[in-house]
Design a protein around this motif. Sequence first.
Motif, PDB file in Angstrom:
ATOM      1  N   TRP A 188       0.832  -1.203   0.000  1.00 53.12           N
ATOM      2  CA  TRP A 188       0.000   0.000   0.000  1.00 53.12           C
ATOM      3  C   TRP A 188       0.871   1.258   0.000  1.00 53.12           C
ATOM      4  O   TRP A 188       1.826   1.360   0.793  1.00 53.12           O
ATOM      5  N   PRO A 189       0.544   2.247  -0.817  1.00 53.67           N
ATOM      6  CA  PRO A 189       1.281   3.521  -0.787  1.00 53.67           C
ATOM      7  C   PRO A 189       0.875   4.358   0.422  1.00 53.67           C
ATOM      8  O   PRO A 189      -0.185   4.115   1.038  1.00 53.67           O
ATOM      9  N   PRO A 190       1.676   5.360   0.787  1.00 53.26           N
ATOM     10  CA  PRO A 190       1.345   6.211   1.950  1.00 53.26           C
ATOM     11  C   PRO A 190      -0.039   6.856   1.844  1.00 53.26           C
ATOM     12  O   PRO A 190      -0.731   7.005   2.856  1.00 53.26           O
ATOM     13  N   LYS A 191      -0.449   7.219   0.628  1.00 55.91           N
ATOM     14  CA  LYS A 191      -1.758   7.862   0.460  1.00 55.91           C
ATOM     15  C   LYS A 191      -2.888   6.941   0.917  1.00 55.91           C
ATOM     16  O   LYS A 191      -3.867   7.391   1.523  1.00 55.91           O
ATOM     17  N   ARG A 192      -2.759   5.651   0.615  1.00 50.78           N
ATOM     18  CA  ARG A 192      -3.807   4.710   1.029  1.00 50.78           C
ATOM     19  C   ARG A 192      -3.838   4.566   2.549  1.00 50.78           C
ATOM     20  O   ARG A 192      -4.909   4.488   3.152  1.00 50.78           O
ATOM     21  N   TRP A 193      -2.663   4.547   3.172  1.00 53.16           N
ATOM     22  CA  TRP A 193      -2.623   4.457   4.630  1.00 53.16           C
ATOM     23  C   TRP A 193      -3.234   5.701   5.274  1.00 53.16           C
ATOM     24  O   TRP A 193      -3.931   5.602   6.284  1.00 53.16           O
ATOM     25  N   LEU A 194      -2.995   6.865   4.683  1.00 50.01           N
ATOM     26  CA  LEU A 194      -3.628   8.093   5.194  1.00 50.01           C
ATOM     27  C   LEU A 194      -5.143   7.995   5.053  1.00 50.01           C
ATOM     28  O   LEU A 194      -5.891   8.443   5.929  1.00 50.01           O
ATOM     29  N   GLY A 195      -5.599   7.410   3.952  1.00 51.83           N
ATOM     30  CA  GLY A 195      -7.035   7.200   3.780  1.00 51.83           C
ATOM     31  C   GLY A 195      -7.603   6.276   4.833  1.00 51.83           C
ATOM     32  O   GLY A 195      -8.707   6.489   5.347  1.00 51.83           O
ATOM     33  N   ILE A 207     -11.463   7.738  -1.555  1.00 54.86           N
ATOM     34  CA  ILE A 207     -10.014   7.495  -1.432  1.00 54.86           C
ATOM     35  C   ILE A 207      -9.632   6.044  -1.181  1.00 54.86           C
ATOM     36  O   ILE A 207      -8.448   5.735  -1.135  1.00 54.86           O
TER      37      ILE A 207
END
Length: 318
Positions: A71-78, A185
């Motif tokens: 998972w990319p950081p953006k997905r973890w932030l989501g 997201i």
Amino acid sequence: MNLQNTFGPQAASHLRLIGMALLWGASWPSGRIVAQHMPPLAASGLRFVLAAVVLLVWLYAAGGMGGLRQWPPKRWLGMVAAAATGVFGYAACFLSGLQYLPASKAALVITLNPVLTLLLAAWIFRERINRTIALGMALAALGAVLVISHGDPAQLLAGGLGQGELLILGCVACWVSYTLLGRAILAGVDALSTTAVTATIGAVMLLAASLVAEGPQGMAQAFNAGLPAWGALLFLAWGSTALAYAWYFDGVKALGAGAASGYITLVPVIGVACSALWLGEQIDASMLAGGAMAIAGTVVMNWGRRTPRAVAAAAAAR
């Protein structure tokens, strides 16, 4: 007796969805029991710790753990945003509201969820709302208003909302936010991974908030609660969270999201019935009338959402 031979190949999935509705409906009186004996944040944190353990084991058994590393950081932030709304915010408002409000009334207020979700989806994602959907939304909203105001909508204009009503409306706001965030997201993430990860992150948030707001004595009070409270808490964690989600995912996979979500209409009915039977809560005329309108409105909305698909399918078949 072979269930599939008797009732058809999808009978087991339908029965699991009925079980899901029973578990989610029974979560309201169970939450009321927990809320009367445990601090809300500590209880919510323990609930999601227990649920997360089961969900993570399930995810591991399904072979989904490896995918999390990609998972990319953006997905973890989501995921953090989804956990903050759909787990932390919802769970905190859920048990806090049930300290002040009967479980049967709270279960009916939640019928506002699909109304607000569709309204905001129409605004943000430009989803179309046909006349049938609009009629159902109006009916469901009016029914919820009757329940909240005890049959006197003018109360709302005079600031007649109590703390319990406001907190359960907070549940609505959190769940709508979670749903819309998920669409915006978290596209492409399977439901089990989303549920397991958000439950885990939300559990950490709830435990931290409990330590700050309730102090160590909050968790001590939760651990020292009696067997009825712990039985209700375990039911919330393993029954209405882990098992109900497993059955819901099975229904979505076997029957489609539209058919599976239709069973959610049963949840407030079951919530009211269980609250009356288990807790002896009184159901007044405004709750009966408003609840019937809210549930009927939800049915009409679901029917309106399916109608364009049915028409399109029929046209394509010609």
